[in-house]
Design a protein around this motif. Structure first.
Motif, mmCIF file in Angstrom:
data_model
loop_
_atom_site.group_PDB
_atom_site.id
_atom_site.type_symbol
_atom_site.label_atom_id
_atom_site.label_comp_id
_atom_site.label_asym_id
_atom_site.label_seq_id
_atom_site.Cartn_x
_atom_site.Cartn_y
_atom_site.Cartn_z
ATOM 1 N N LEU A 75 0.948 -1.302 0.390
ATOM 2 C CA LEU A 75 -0.228 -0.204 0.144
ATOM 3 C C LEU A 75 1.081 1.424 0.452
ATOM 4 C CD1 LEU A 75 -3.228 -0.891 2.692
ATOM 5 C CD2 LEU A 75 -2.831 -1.344 0.212
ATOM 6 N N ALA A 119 2.832 1.908 -2.960
ATOM 7 C CA ALA A 119 1.013 2.128 -4.244
ATOM 8 C C ALA A 119 1.702 3.604 -3.883
ATOM 9 C CB ALA A 119 0.248 1.239 -4.229
ATOM 10 N N SER A 174 -4.914 2.598 -3.766
ATOM 11 C CA SER A 174 -5.168 1.366 -2.975
ATOM 12 C C SER A 174 -6.468 1.521 -1.370
ATOM 13 C CB SER A 174 -4.349 1.131 -2.188
ATOM 14 O OG SER A 174 -3.680 2.109 -1.307
ATOM 15 N N ALA A 222 -6.259 -6.521 -0.833
ATOM 16 C CA ALA A 222 -6.312 -5.420 -1.788
ATOM 17 C C ALA A 222 -6.378 -4.257 -3.109
ATOM 18 C CB ALA A 222 -4.803 -4.303 -1.070
ATOM 19 N N PHE A 265 -6.034 -2.267 -6.364
ATOM 20 C CA PHE A 265 -4.719 -1.069 -6.787
ATOM 21 C C PHE A 265 -5.590 -0.268 -7.529
ATOM 22 C CE2 PHE A 265 -2.906 -4.198 -3.894
ATOM 23 C CZ PHE A 265 -1.804 -2.617 -3.424
#
Length: 188
Positions: A118, A121, A128, A164, A166
């Motif tokens: 996360l 990203a 995310s 998660a 993205f």
């Protein structure tokens, strides 16, 4: 403020994504960051399943929405009944982090790896959102069967501990919600 702290403070759950795919170089960096997470006794009990196939994402999302509708939690049922609700917020990529339950702390290790993803990203301008729906679905026998039917496999004996979504944000980066400042006790 240093770059690491700035990234941590910037990270938000993004709930609207553009359809643009996350590039392979960016995904590789995110996965590298995840693999560098701490783990109990350095067991590294994780496996990363990356889903970028739009039809597979659609099918999994529909089943997760069904799990919301079947939930005993009224708030989840209410959300799932909303017109146009998208469990994955139309993200072009989902990563499921599974782990070996016989490891010393698989759930925590996989969660730490997820947080590294996360943050990586965010540092790359990629949004995310943590997705508990995947684990909710997989926790049921019906859900496990759905994963098999969809061909979403994990290494033998592994189970999903985190997931998660993205993608690139479709809206401006979310504002910082209020944070609880009264949650620290310092004992000297």
């Amino acid at each position: 403020m240093n770059e690491t702290i700035s990234t941590i403070l910037k990270r938000r759950s993004v709930r609207a994504y553009r359809p643009d795919p996350v590039g392979q170089p960016e995904l590789d960096l995110m996965l590298e960051a995840a693999r560098h997470a701490p783990s109990a006794m350095n067991q590294q009990p994780w496996h990363f399943t990356v889903i970028r196939n739009p039809e597979l994402l659609r099918q999994l999302e529909e089943h997760c929405r069904g799990a919301f509708l079947d939930s005993k939690v009224e708030a989840l049922r209410e959300i799932a009944r909303q017109e146009g609700f998208s469990v994955f917020y139309h993200a072009p990529m989902l990563v499921i982090i599974s782990g070996d339950p016989s490891a010393l702390a698989a759930q925590y290790d996989c969660t730490l790896a997820t947080e590294n993803m996360l943050l990586a990203a965010t540092s790359l301008g990629i949004g995310s959102c943590w997705m508990n729906a995947v684990m909710m679905l997989h926790a049921t026998e019906k859900g496990k069967a759905i994963f098999r039917e969809l061909g979403i496999a994990f290494p033998e004996g592994y189970r999903p501990y985190a997931a998660a979504a993205f993608g690139y944000p479709a809206e401006p980066w979310p504002e910082t919600p209020p944070k609880n400042a009264d949650c620290v006790t310092i004992m000297e």
